[in-house]
Motif scaffolding. Structure first.
Motif, PDB file in Angstrom:
ATOM      1  N   ILE A  12      -0.579   1.358 -12.921  1.00 53.13           N
ATOM      2  CA  ILE A  12      -1.827   2.043 -12.648  1.00 53.13           C
ATOM      3  C   ILE A  12      -1.911   3.246 -13.561  1.00 53.13           C
ATOM      4  N   ALA A  13      -2.980   3.369 -14.302  1.00 49.99           N
ATOM      5  CA  ALA A  13      -3.150   4.517 -15.188  1.00 49.99           C
ATOM      6  C   ALA A  13      -3.605   5.705 -14.353  1.00 49.99           C
ATOM      7  N   MET A  14      -2.796   6.767 -14.331  1.00 49.69           N
ATOM      8  CA  MET A  14      -3.151   7.920 -13.512  1.00 49.69           C
ATOM      9  C   MET A  14      -4.357   8.644 -14.064  1.00 49.69           C
ATOM     10  N   ALA A  15      -4.598   8.498 -15.361  1.00 44.14           N
ATOM     11  CA  ALA A  15      -5.825   9.075 -15.911  1.00 44.14           C
ATOM     12  C   ALA A  15      -7.036   8.417 -15.272  1.00 44.14           C
ATOM     13  N   ALA A  16      -6.922   7.102 -15.058  1.00 44.15           N
ATOM     14  CA  ALA A  16      -8.017   6.386 -14.397  1.00 44.15           C
ATOM     15  C   ALA A  16      -8.140   6.834 -12.951  1.00 44.15           C
ATOM     16  N   LEU A  17      -6.997   7.062 -12.299  1.00 45.27           N
ATOM     17  CA  LEU A  17      -7.028   7.565 -10.930  1.00 45.27           C
ATOM     18  C   LEU A  17      -7.753   8.894 -10.853  1.00 45.27           C
ATOM     19  N   ALA A  18      -7.373   9.808 -11.726  1.00 41.97           N
ATOM     20  CA  ALA A  18      -7.957  11.141 -11.691  1.00 41.97           C
ATOM     21  C   ALA A  18      -9.441  11.113 -11.998  1.00 41.97           C
ATOM     22  N   ALA A  19      -9.871  10.151 -12.814  1.00 43.15           N
ATOM     23  CA  ALA A  19     -11.281  10.079 -13.197  1.00 43.15           C
ATOM     24  C   ALA A  19     -12.133   9.362 -12.159  1.00 43.15           C
ATOM     25  N   SER A  20     -11.490   8.687 -11.220  1.00 39.17           N
ATOM     26  CA  SER A  20     -12.229   7.830 -10.286  1.00 39.17           C
ATOM     27  C   SER A  20     -12.355   8.480  -8.919  1.00 39.17           C
ATOM     28  N   LEU A  21     -12.950   9.631  -8.875  1.00 40.26           N
ATOM     29  CA  LEU A  21     -13.031  10.370  -7.627  1.00 40.26           C
ATOM     30  C   LEU A  21     -14.330  10.140  -6.877  1.00 40.26           C
ATOM     31  N   ASP A  95       8.524   5.101   0.907  1.00 38.10           N
ATOM     32  CA  ASP A  95       8.195   6.506   0.624  1.00 38.10           C
ATOM     33  C   ASP A  95       8.898   6.983  -0.644  1.00 38.10           C
ATOM     34  N   ALA A  96      10.144   6.556  -0.830  1.00 32.80           N
ATOM     35  CA  ALA A  96      10.896   6.952  -2.018  1.00 32.80           C
ATOM     36  C   ALA A  96      10.264   6.361  -3.278  1.00 32.80           C
ATOM     37  N   SER A  97       9.823   5.113  -3.196  1.00 33.29           N
ATOM     38  CA  SER A  97       9.157   4.478  -4.331  1.00 33.29           C
ATOM     39  C   SER A  97       7.848   5.186  -4.652  1.00 33.29           C
ATOM     40  N   PHE A  98       7.100   5.533  -3.616  1.00 30.81           N
ATOM     41  CA  PHE A  98       5.841   6.266  -3.776  1.00 30.81           C
ATOM     42  C   PHE A  98       6.103   7.603  -4.470  1.00 30.81           C
ATOM     43  N   ALA A  99       7.154   8.289  -4.037  1.00 26.93           N
ATOM     44  CA  ALA A  99       7.496   9.599  -4.618  1.00 26.93           C
ATOM     45  C   ALA A  99       7.917   9.452  -6.078  1.00 26.93           C
ATOM     46  N   ARG A 100       8.696   8.389  -6.390  1.00 24.64           N
ATOM     47  CA  ARG A 100       9.114   8.170  -7.775  1.00 24.64           C
ATOM     48  C   ARG A 100       7.913   7.882  -8.667  1.00 24.64           C
ATOM     49  N   ASP A 110       1.972  14.426  -2.437  1.00 26.99           N
ATOM     50  CA  ASP A 110       0.723  14.913  -1.835  1.00 26.99           C
ATOM     51  C   ASP A 110      -0.422  14.898  -2.843  1.00 26.99           C
ATOM     52  N   GLN A 111      -0.127  15.292  -4.073  1.00 23.86           N
ATOM     53  CA  GLN A 111      -1.174  15.300  -5.091  1.00 23.86           C
ATOM     54  C   GLN A 111      -1.666  13.889  -5.387  1.00 23.86           C
ATOM     55  N   ILE A 115      -5.502  12.053  -4.649  1.00 24.42           N
ATOM     56  CA  ILE A 115      -6.282  11.309  -5.642  1.00 24.42           C
ATOM     57  C   ILE A 115      -6.583   9.899  -5.138  1.00 24.42           C
ATOM     58  N   LEU A 116      -5.578   9.245  -4.550  1.00 23.34           N
ATOM     59  CA  LEU A 116      -5.802   7.906  -4.003  1.00 23.34           C
ATOM     60  C   LEU A 116      -6.844   7.923  -2.888  1.00 23.34           C
ATOM     61  N   ASP A 117      -6.761   8.927  -2.034  1.00 21.70           N
ATOM     62  CA  ASP A 117      -7.731   9.038  -0.938  1.00 21.70           C
ATOM     63  C   ASP A 117      -9.132   9.251  -1.472  1.00 21.70           C
TER      64      ASP A 117
END
Length: 313
Positions: A12-21, A95-100, A110-111, A115-117
């Protein structure tokens, strides 16, 4: 018996995540939960489908309701099978995988969750996806022995002739010590049970007396895992096993069953045909995971589909 845990890379491209608000109006409308499908009496809601549409969009894949619904039907079938054979990874593993994943994108959990929410996916939907991605390869490995049917004698000889050296691997004989924690009491007693498990490691008398040792404590069980070679060690236990001293115990680990550690009853270097096949299978599994495919994934899923009651709405 447990198998290798292999997970596909979550691309998943986090740039796409951040842009898809901004949530698509169609996705937002679908959040009013109706039922999109029922799989063996388990409902998939229109809200679930909307979250998967948003998730697919973030991955820059085809993102429509039908594609999302079919993905969720497949995941529901997998999740039901994972639960049936009791091979799910733990909440802590997820949770550990999510954090990694968050850390790899220079975010805190949390950040990334925010963004996912905001993107309409939600943290829980992503974690549900991670749980299946981590657990499903266990079933494939347990059922098909690392991604394929058993090698014939001819295949094994051919592979050994192609290899410059006959494969050598470590063979472990293991017992699993489980400090059971009932789900209803998990939050209340998990830390206490972890302390008890940690304290017991220094007193562990060895595998021959393991059951008698467990009987002196409350709600402690012992499972004989038998012979397990290095290529077949589960990813989450492998580093703990390899760090443990011969005839010692691993560090403790919180799992869905409670708090566990493994006892190393014996270990030795082996280079027989069984070891060679285990090494070759691990190599093949690594290649299939790197390419994102497993030849038995579709076979197993088709079998589940053929037996399932699926009602699309």
């Amino acid at each position: 018996m447990f198998g290798v845990i292999g997970t596909r890379r979550l691309a998943i491209a986090m740039a796409a995540l951040a842009a898809s608000l901004v949530i698509d109006p169609i996705v937002a409308a679908a959040q009013t939960s109706g039922v999109a499908a029922v799989v063996n009496r388990t409902p998939i809601t229109t809200a679930d489908v909307a979250r998967r549409v948003a998730f697919l969009r973030l991955q820059r894949q085809k993102a429509d309701s039908n594609t999302a619904r079919e993905q969720l039907i497949d995941e529901t079938l997998k999740r039901q099978e994972i639960a049936r054979v009791k091979m799910s990874v733990s909440t802590d593993d997820v949770d550990a995988s999510f954090a990694r994943f968050a850390a790899s994108n220079k975010m805190t959990p949390d950040q990334m969750g925010k963004i996912l929410d905001q993107a309409g996916v939600t943290s829980q939907h992503f974690k549900n996806f991670i749980a299946v991605q981590m657990s499903w390869p266990r079933l494939l490995n347990a059922r098909y022995g690392g991604g394929g049917s058993r090698m014939s004698s001819q295949e094994l000889v051919t592979r050994m002739m192609e290899s410059k050296e006959k494969p050598v691997t470590t063979e472990y004989f293991l017992k699993q010590i489980i400090f059971v924690v009932p789900p209803a009491k998990r939050n209340a007693i998990i830390n206490k049970r972890k302390s008890e498990a940690e304290a017991s490691r220094s007193k562990f008398p060895g595998c021959d007396q393991a059951k008698d040792f467990a009987a002196t404590m409350m709600d402690v069980s012992v499972r004989d895992l038998g012979r397990v070679m290095t290529p077949n060690l589960p990813d989450d236990w492998k580093p703990l096993i390899e760090k443990a001293s011969p005839n010692g115990t691993t560090a403790t680990k919180i799992t869905e069953r409670g708090v566990e550690f493994l006892a190393i009853c014996n270990q030795r270097q082996v280079s027989d045909d069984v070891a060679a096949e285990a090494v070759f299978r691990a190599e093949d599994l690594g290649k299939s995971e790197k390419s994102g495919t497993n030849p038995n994934d579709k076979k197993y899923l088709d079998e589940l589909r053929s037996k399932a009651q699926i009602d699309r709405r």
